[in-house]
Design a protein around this motif. Structure first.
Motif, PDB file in Angstrom:
ATOM      1  N   PHE A 128       9.514 -30.236  59.824  1.00 45.53           N
ATOM      2  CA  PHE A 128      10.148 -31.557  59.740  1.00 45.53           C
ATOM      3  C   PHE A 128      11.638 -31.477  60.062  1.00 45.53           C
ATOM      4  CE2 PHE A 128      12.590 -34.569  57.159  1.00 45.53           C
ATOM      5  CZ  PHE A 128      12.109 -35.764  57.670  1.00 45.53           C
ATOM      6  N   GLU A 129      12.324 -30.497  59.462  1.00 45.31           N
ATOM      7  CA  GLU A 129      13.758 -30.387  59.705  1.00 45.31           C
ATOM      8  C   GLU A 129      14.030 -30.048  61.165  1.00 45.31           C
ATOM      9  OE1 GLU A 129      15.979 -27.856  57.036  1.00 45.31           O
ATOM     10  OE2 GLU A 129      17.840 -28.168  58.156  1.00 45.31           O
ATOM     11  N   LEU A 130      13.248 -29.113  61.711  1.00 44.77           N
ATOM     12  CA  LEU A 130      13.458 -28.732  63.116  1.00 44.77           C
ATOM     13  C   LEU A 130      13.253 -29.929  64.044  1.00 44.77           C
ATOM     14  CD1 LEU A 130      11.795 -25.211  63.398  1.00 44.77           C
ATOM     15  CD2 LEU A 130      14.164 -25.798  63.976  1.00 44.77           C
ATOM     16  N   CYS A 131      12.202 -30.690  63.796  1.00 44.40           N
ATOM     17  CA  CYS A 131      11.931 -31.860  64.655  1.00 44.40           C
ATOM     18  C   CYS A 131      13.070 -32.875  64.541  1.00 44.40           C
ATOM     19  CB  CYS A 131      10.609 -32.513  64.277  1.00 44.40           C
ATOM     20  SG  CYS A 131       9.170 -31.549  64.758  1.00 44.40           S
ATOM     21  N   SER A 132      13.579 -33.099  63.316  1.00 42.40           N
ATOM     22  CA  SER A 132      14.681 -34.050  63.136  1.00 42.40           C
ATOM     23  C   SER A 132      15.913 -33.586  63.905  1.00 42.40           C
ATOM     24  CB  SER A 132      15.073 -34.191  61.662  1.00 42.40           C
ATOM     25  OG  SER A 132      13.963 -34.262  60.837  1.00 42.40           O
ATOM     26  N   ARG A 133      16.213 -32.300  63.797  1.00 42.27           N
ATOM     27  CA  ARG A 133      17.402 -31.771  64.465  1.00 42.27           C
ATOM     28  C   ARG A 133      17.264 -31.857  65.983  1.00 42.27           C
ATOM     29  NH1 ARG A 133      20.611 -27.495  62.011  1.00 42.27           N
ATOM     30  NH2 ARG A 133      20.660 -27.769  59.757  1.00 42.27           N
ATOM     31  N   LEU A 134      16.070 -31.561  66.481  1.00 41.74           N
ATOM     32  CA  LEU A 134      15.871 -31.627  67.937  1.00 41.74           C
ATOM     33  C   LEU A 134      16.035 -33.060  68.433  1.00 41.74           C
ATOM     34  CD1 LEU A 134      12.807 -29.229  68.351  1.00 41.74           C
ATOM     35  CD2 LEU A 134      15.167 -28.798  69.061  1.00 41.74           C
ATOM     36  N   ALA A 135      15.527 -34.006  67.655  1.00 45.08           N
ATOM     37  CA  ALA A 135      15.609 -35.414  68.073  1.00 45.08           C
ATOM     38  C   ALA A 135      17.044 -35.916  68.009  1.00 45.08           C
ATOM     39  CB  ALA A 135      14.711 -36.262  67.181  1.00 45.08           C
ATOM     40  N   MET A 136      17.757 -35.594  66.896  1.00 38.56           N
ATOM     41  CA  MET A 136      19.079 -36.167  66.689  1.00 38.56           C
ATOM     42  C   MET A 136      20.161 -35.467  67.493  1.00 38.56           C
ATOM     43  SD  MET A 136      18.731 -38.759  64.817  1.00 38.56           S
ATOM     44  CE  MET A 136      20.476 -39.125  64.530  1.00 38.56           C
ATOM     45  N   ARG A 137      20.019 -34.164  67.678  1.00 37.04           N
ATOM     46  CA  ARG A 137      21.124 -33.396  68.284  1.00 37.04           C
ATOM     47  C   ARG A 137      20.864 -32.993  69.715  1.00 37.04           C
ATOM     48  NH1 ARG A 137      22.821 -29.309  63.422  1.00 37.04           N
ATOM     49  NH2 ARG A 137      23.210 -30.919  61.856  1.00 37.04           N
ATOM     50  N   HIS A 138      19.602 -32.957  70.115  1.00 34.22           N
ATOM     51  CA  HIS A 138      19.284 -32.491  71.477  1.00 34.22           C
ATOM     52  C   HIS A 138      18.513 -33.531  72.268  1.00 34.22           C
ATOM     53  CE1 HIS A 138      20.504 -28.344  70.401  1.00 34.22           C
ATOM     54  NE2 HIS A 138      20.027 -28.665  69.221  1.00 34.22           N
ATOM     55  N   ALA A 139      18.345 -34.713  71.686  1.00 33.49           N
ATOM     56  CA  ALA A 139      17.599 -35.791  72.344  1.00 33.49           C
ATOM     57  C   ALA A 139      16.231 -35.311  72.826  1.00 33.49           C
ATOM     58  CB  ALA A 139      18.411 -36.378  73.494  1.00 33.49           C
ATOM     59  N   VAL A 140      15.640 -34.401  72.050  1.00 32.57           N
ATOM     60  CA  VAL A 140      14.288 -33.933  72.374  1.00 32.57           C
ATOM     61  C   VAL A 140      13.304 -34.901  71.739  1.00 32.57           C
ATOM     62  CG1 VAL A 140      12.586 -32.111  71.977  1.00 32.57           C
ATOM     63  CG2 VAL A 140      14.936 -31.518  72.578  1.00 32.57           C
ATOM     64  N   THR A 141      12.477 -35.519  72.561  1.00 33.46           N
ATOM     65  CA  THR A 141      11.554 -36.534  72.031  1.00 33.46           C
ATOM     66  C   THR A 141      10.133 -35.989  71.938  1.00 33.46           C
ATOM     67  OG1 THR A 141      11.359 -37.373  74.275  1.00 33.46           O
ATOM     68  CG2 THR A 141      12.898 -38.507  72.821  1.00 33.46           C
ATOM     69  N   SER A 142       9.979 -34.667  72.009  1.00 35.17           N
ATOM     70  CA  SER A 142       8.642 -34.067  71.927  1.00 35.17           C
ATOM     71  C   SER A 142       7.979 -34.430  70.605  1.00 35.17           C
ATOM     72  CB  SER A 142       8.736 -32.548  72.006  1.00 35.17           C
ATOM     73  OG  SER A 142       9.515 -32.153  73.099  1.00 35.17           O
ATOM     74  N   SER A 143       6.673 -34.518  70.641  1.00 30.85           N
ATOM     75  CA  SER A 143       5.926 -34.787  69.413  1.00 30.85           C
ATOM     76  C   SER A 143       6.025 -33.571  68.489  1.00 30.85           C
ATOM     77  CB  SER A 143       4.459 -35.049  69.739  1.00 30.85           C
ATOM     78  OG  SER A 143       3.872 -33.861  70.231  1.00 30.85           O
ATOM     79  N   ARG A 144       5.689 -33.814  67.231  1.00 35.18           N
ATOM     80  CA  ARG A 144       5.673 -32.723  66.254  1.00 35.18           C
ATOM     81  C   ARG A 144       4.710 -31.620  66.719  1.00 35.18           C
ATOM     82  NH1 ARG A 144       4.950 -35.835  61.936  1.00 35.18           N
ATOM     83  NH2 ARG A 144       7.136 -35.927  61.419  1.00 35.18           N
ATOM     84  N   GLN A 145       3.603 -32.050  67.296  1.00 35.17           N
ATOM     85  CA  GLN A 145       2.605 -31.077  67.763  1.00 35.17           C
ATOM     86  C   GLN A 145       3.170 -30.231  68.913  1.00 35.17           C
ATOM     87  OE1 GLN A 145      -0.975 -32.878  69.208  1.00 35.17           O
ATOM     88  NE2 GLN A 145      -2.193 -31.028  68.922  1.00 35.17           N
ATOM     89  N   ALA A 146       3.928 -30.879  69.801  1.00 30.75           N
ATOM     90  CA  ALA A 146       4.520 -30.140  70.920  1.00 30.75           C
ATOM     91  C   ALA A 146       5.543 -29.129  70.411  1.00 30.75           C
ATOM     92  CB  ALA A 146       5.167 -31.116  71.897  1.00 30.75           C
ATOM     93  N   VAL A 147       6.335 -29.530  69.421  1.00 29.87           N
ATOM     94  CA  VAL A 147       7.320 -28.600  68.847  1.00 29.87           C
ATOM     95  C   VAL A 147       6.592 -27.434  68.188  1.00 29.87           C
ATOM     96  CG1 VAL A 147       9.140 -28.335  67.118  1.00 29.87           C
ATOM     97  CG2 VAL A 147       9.093 -30.376  68.562  1.00 29.87           C
TER      98      VAL A 147
END
Lengths: 93, 130
Positions: free
Chosen positions: A29-48
């Protein structure tokens, strides 16, 4: 050792390593949040999670289950083989 | 129409009340015996007529796999707003609360995630408006 070069060839996987260097032991959860907020990574949780599979296979990330939770830990030791294979050039005198 | 109550599935209602009441600081809004379980809700003392949280037993067989899967990936079930997240995390850590995520700056909001001791993760959020 699985392919470290393939593991770090992807921008999202490099961003995951960047975030884990900043703070080790993160949940998905934290990794996905950080990727979305700081790297504009919109990958799904499953992709991450699949990116983490690749990093884990290369020995760069470990998943550690603690109680109910799974944390991700970075291990940079496999990267040493890059400098072993192509030693760093010494600066010209 | 307004949001009156939301449910959190808990391993044990009394243990949940101890945590949501005694540790987080919510106050009991309803506590009605319902056979084996209770209709048990808590509410924020900052907004006593606001939305209540119902501490629901995990009776249905679908609930345990659902809550376990969320917790395994570190996903919080709900979000509580706080004025000063760093002070709140320090206070709660002092009371023995376990955090799966320390305060993290996410742009307009700083968030942290804690273990509610009854099977869920809860997110704390402070809106900084940055």
């Amino acid at each position: 050792m699985a392919d470290v070069f393939k593991a770090i060839s992807d921008e999202t996987r490099r961003a995951i390593l960047d975030e884990l260097i900043e703070r080790d032991e993160q949940t998905l959860f934290e990794l996905c949040s950080r990727l979305a907020m700081r790297h504009a990574v919109t990958s799904s949780r499953q992709a991450v999670s699949q990116h983490l599979d690749v990093l884990e296979a290369a020995g760069l990330v470990r998943r550690e289950k603690r109680g109910r939770y799974t944390f991700h830990t970075i291990d940079t030791r496999p990267l040493a083989q890059i400098a072993e294979r192509w030693p760093i050039t010494e600066a010209p005198q | 129409m307004k949001l009156q109550a939301v449910s959190i599935f808990v391993d044990d209602q009394q243990k949940a009340l101890d945590f949501y009441g005694g540790v987080l600081g919510f106050q009991t809004a309803a506590d009605v015996p319902m056979g084996e379980h209770r209709w048990l809700t808590v509410v924020s003392p900052e907004d006593p007529t606001g939305t209540q949280i119902s501490l629901e037993p995990k009776d249905h067989p679908a609930v345990v796999p659902f809550t376990d899967a969320l917790a395994a990936d570190g996903i919080p079930f709900c979000v509580f707003g706080v004025e000063d997240i760093h002070a709140e995390c320090e206070r709660l850590t002092g009371l023995g609360v376990v955090f799966t995520q320390q305060p993290t700056d996410m742009g307009p909001v700083t968030v942290a995630v804690l273990d509610d001791t009854v099977g869920n993760l809860v997110q704390l959020a402070q809106y900084t408006g940055a």
